[in-house]
Design a protein around this motif. Structure first.
Motif, PDB file in Angstrom:
ATOM      1  N   ASN A 151      42.450  35.968  44.180  1.00  0.00           N
ATOM      2  CA  ASN A 151      43.403  36.767  44.958  1.00  0.00           C
ATOM      3  C   ASN A 151      43.413  36.380  46.430  1.00  0.00           C
ATOM      4  N   MET A 169      45.987  39.632  41.343  1.00  0.00           N
ATOM      5  CA  MET A 169      45.945  41.092  41.280  1.00  0.00           C
ATOM      6  C   MET A 169      47.322  41.716  41.487  1.00  0.00           C
ATOM      7  N   ARG A 170      48.308  40.903  41.843  1.00  0.00           N
ATOM      8  CA  ARG A 170      49.688  41.394  41.867  1.00  0.00           C
ATOM      9  C   ARG A 170      50.214  41.554  40.450  1.00  0.00           C
ATOM     10  N   VAL A 205      48.232  48.081  30.363  1.00  0.00           N
ATOM     11  CA  VAL A 205      47.651  47.368  31.502  1.00  0.00           C
ATOM     12  C   VAL A 205      47.713  45.867  31.207  1.00  0.00           C
ATOM     13  N   ARG A 206      48.132  45.082  32.202  1.00  0.00           N
ATOM     14  CA  ARG A 206      48.255  43.629  32.024  1.00  0.00           C
ATOM     15  C   ARG A 206      46.925  42.942  32.329  1.00  0.00           C
ATOM     16  N   TYR A 207      46.506  42.075  31.409  1.00  0.00           N
ATOM     17  CA  TYR A 207      45.265  41.332  31.585  1.00  0.00           C
ATOM     18  C   TYR A 207      45.510  39.828  31.408  1.00  0.00           C
ATOM     19  N   TRP A 252      39.097  43.140  34.280  1.00  0.00           N
ATOM     20  CA  TRP A 252      38.322  43.928  33.314  1.00  0.00           C
ATOM     21  C   TRP A 252      36.973  44.232  33.971  1.00  0.00           C
ATOM     22  N   SER A 253      36.914  45.353  34.660  1.00  0.00           N
ATOM     23  CA  SER A 253      35.734  45.663  35.470  1.00  0.00           C
ATOM     24  C   SER A 253      34.690  46.447  34.672  1.00  0.00           C
ATOM     25  N   PHE A 286      47.912  41.181  37.374  1.00  0.00           N
ATOM     26  CA  PHE A 286      46.911  41.564  36.376  1.00  0.00           C
ATOM     27  C   PHE A 286      45.889  42.534  36.962  1.00  0.00           C
ATOM     28  N   THR A 287      45.163  43.180  36.057  1.00  0.00           N
ATOM     29  CA  THR A 287      44.051  44.056  36.427  1.00  0.00           C
ATOM     30  C   THR A 287      42.761  43.412  35.925  1.00  0.00           C
TER      31      THR A 287
END
Length: 714
Positions: free
Chosen positions: A119, A126-127, A95-97, A132-133, A129-130
């Motif tokens: 975004n 968000m295109r 996953v990309r952060y 960190w929720s 990266f994700t």
């Protein structure tokens, strides 16, 4: 005694994918911070890659190169003996952060991923990266082999944690997170974090800095603490200019501020703060009760202290005093922002200079004046002995190796790199516009060409007549609207072809060493783009456009400011002139006027633009908003203006898909590239008009009833 800590905020002119250059600038900022006595250095968001990599963030190579650059930084002597906060992308569990790397003496203390991503508007994080929720959650990250060899560790903490030193606690917040209602700094402050860093990638927009300053001040005004805000500066390869303005605050007071518009590639600000001031500021019992209930963060411990163990013997070492923030006028922002953007494009794309179609109107005049402003900034940087600017200037001007020549005035630099051309016609162009263009070019030192394009226009219209046996005429000569428009457009489009010819060959004509070509500048303002009051593929079609995100109203204010501040009295003539395209024949009774053609003023266009984009109103919402605001008009007149605007907006929307990349400066920009995503084939707004007409009928009926009642009473 007080616990004094010196912290540093670095604003860097990074370039997307310039891994070597970006790394060198990061190391240089660490050297300067260390030289100034800082024990904590924070840099911009995604500083290793550059913020504007866009879809390159989807490539595995980019993540690999980021670790390679970080290895170079970790090993460098200038990057030791202080805590570094460095921005770069990290892939964790596929996953990309968007992350921050907090490190000290070749050790990575924490990888902190961004919690809330930008975004909207120009941003599409968000295109790539994700978020960190998982607040306050930490897990292990397994380091690449190259980094393991340096640190001696296999894994490091990854997640939402804070750094605990023997004398304080440090937390990280990233750009967008500051602007969210429940910002992370609130919980971190309640949890005892005393120093918060914010690594940002915030672009310039007119009148935006004051809003940013207020939000950053609020971050510590209630919660207390030391806040370090960093930002990119310059253009990293796109439509945006990042406008620096790094800040260091304590308890709501600004103690250091970086420049907003600068040609410096590396600028580091520092401030010395007393941790005891933070602790005494946080005395309120109500804060203590909330702190007890706040969620706890995992603390990553390090033995390095930011403050000295004993009081400094040097009495000159004292807390930095608060300062008033520096905020430019909008006119100054127009003078300096696009100028910095133009300089970055010029020095990085390898061309010989700029070429502009100078019409004698205020838009191309503003564009030329911004180029002159760029030359003024360059000359000042040369006087300040900015080595990078000196090197770039010599290369752009094609100065032979070994020569010590440098321009000494903005006009001298303009003469080398700026070219203008007035392209008129005998019957449609006035001697006033021709004279204004010539005088302005002469005053700023530009290389100017004056020509008529009648023979070229006649050749094409004769070709059309030969093929079709039909001879088109202007409306003034009895032609139809279609003929009139076609004859205007052929002039406008030919100017685009001609200006590119001049841009490619003028360096050769002037016997410039190495030849080269010129970048063509566009000069369509944001209101013309919004209304579509321009010809598709005319001389507004160029390589880049420094005023494409600026309103006509603001451009006039800028010209009025530059008239005095740049000592350009000729600009007064541009201010007093009627805006005109000069594409129709001039007669004693008729001179083409932009606002008459459009059926609305430029000020009204700005209002329509803001309501459409910023307030997010459609035709009905715009009408109901404007009726009580535009009291100088009747409801029916408001309706007619709104309807006219949306009609031309809809039929001309397709033009924005091909518009020249423009400097982003305005929130209501209709730029079709990422910022304003809308269709370009529209149906008529029939439903909206019927609804508005119903409301309009009630307005007018109510007015008639009221007037009838008043007559009876009389």
């Amino acid at each position: 005694m007080g616990h004094l800590v010196t912290v540093a905020a670095a604003q860097l002119n990074q370039w997307a994918l310039d891994f070597k250059g970006n790394t060198e600038r990061i190391i240089e900022s660490c050297r300067i911070a260390k030289e100034k006595g800082a024990t904590l250095r924070c840099g911009p968001e995604l500083e290793i890659t550059g913020y504007g990599c866009l879809d390159h963030f989807l490539e595995a190579d980019l993540f690999m190169h980021s670790w390679e650059c970080l290895a170079t930084i970790l090993l460098h002597d200038s990057c030791q003996d202080m805590i570094l906060d460095i921005g770069m992308p990290v892939m964790h569990r596929n996953v990309r952060y968007n992350c921050r790397i907090l490190c000290y003496n070749k050790q990575i203390l924490l990888i902190r991923p961004k919690l809330w991503l930008a975004n909207d508007g120009n941003y599409r994080e968000m295109r790539y990266f994700t978020p960190w929720s998982r607040p306050q959650h930490v897990e292990s990250y397994y380091l690449p082999r190259s980094i393991r060899a340096i640190t001696g560790n296999t894994k490091v903490p990854f997640g939402d944690a804070v750094i605990s030193t023997p004398d304080t606690c440090i937390g990280a917040e990233t750009c967008e997170e500051l602007f969210t209602p429940n910002a992370p700094h609130i919980q971190m402050s309640l949890n005892g974090v005393e120093i918060i860093t914010n690594s940002s990638g915030s672009h310039h927009e007119l009148r935006k800095l004051n809003t940013r300053l207020n939000l950053i001040q609020e971050a510590t005004r209630k919660s207390g603490g030391i806040y370090i805000y960093t930002n990119h500066s310059g253009c990293d390869g796109d439509r945006l200019l990042y406008d620096g303005s790094a800040l260091i605050l304590i308890n709501g007071d600004i103690v250091a501020q970086g420049s907003q518009f600068s040609l410096l590639d590396v600028e580091v600000i520092t401030a010395t703060c007393d941790l005891e001031e933070v602790r005494s500021f946080r005395f309120a019992p109500s804060r203590g009760l909330q702190a007890v209930q706040a969620p706890s963060y995992e603390r990553i411990e390090t033995e390095f202290s930011l403050s000295a163990e004993t009081a400094p013997l040097d009495q000159s070492v004292r807390p930095t005093s608060p300062i008033e923030p520096r905020i430019h006028l909008p006119e100054e922002e127009i003078a300096f922002g696009p100028a910095c953007w133009l300089w970055d494009y010029l020095r990085r794309c390898g061309v010989a200079g700029y070429m502009l179609a100078l019409s004698g109107g205020i838009d191309s005049c503003a564009t030329a004046t911004i180029v002159f402003s760029m030359c003024r900034l360059v000359i000042q940087a040369i006087k300040d002995e900015n080595e990078q600017v000196i090197k770039d200037c010599r290369r752009i001007c094609a100065i032979e190796e070994g020569s010590d020549w440098l321009p000494s005035t903005p006009e001298e630099l303009c003469a080398k790199i700026f070219h203008t051309a007035y392209m008129g016609t005998e019957k449609n162009s006035s001697k006033e516009t021709r004279s204004r263009a010539s005088e302005l070019s002469k005053r700023i030192g530009a290389y100017h060409s004056d020509l008529n394009i009648d023979t070229v226009v006649k050749s094409l219209t004769d070709l059309f007549t030969y093929v079709t046996k039909f001879s088109p005429r202007f409306r003034a000569h009895g032609g139809t609207n279609a003929e009139n428009l076609a004859l205007q457009n052929i002039q406008a489009r030919l100017r685009m072809v001609i200006i590119y010819l001049f841009a490619q060959l003028l360096p050769t004509v002037r016997q410039r060493p190495g030849g080269g070509s010129l970048l063509v500048l566009g000069s369509a303002n944001v209101d013309e783009c919004l209304r579509g009051y321009l010809t598709k593929y005319d001389c507004s079609s160029a390589d880049i456009n420094p005023i494409g995100g600026i309103s006509k109203t603001d451009l006039k204010r800028f010209i009025a400011w530059a008239r005095t501040n740049f000592d350009l009295p000729i600009l007064e003539d541009f201010l007093n002139a009627t805006p005109t395209a000069e594409l129709e024949p001039i007669s004693e009774t008729y001179v083409q006027s932009d606002e008459a053609d459009m059926g609305m003023t430029y000020d009204e266009l700005s209002v329509f633009g803001r309501l459409r984009k910023v307030s997010k109103l459609g035709p009905y919402g715009m009408f109901t908003h404007l009726v009580p605001v535009w009291t100088h008009l009747t409801p029916r007149q408001v309706y007619e203006k709104v309807r006219r605007f949306y009609y031309f907006y809809a039929i001309n929307r397709h033009k924005m898909t091909t518009m020249t990349p423009a400097y982003h400066a305005e929130q209501y920009s209709p730029d079709d590239n990422r910022f304003d995503l809308r269709p370009f084939l529209y149906p008529s707004f029939t439903w909206a008009w019927e609804k508005i007409e119903g409301v309009l009928g009630r307005y007018e009926k109510g007015k008639e009833g009221k007037e009838g009642k008043e007559e009876k009473e009389e």
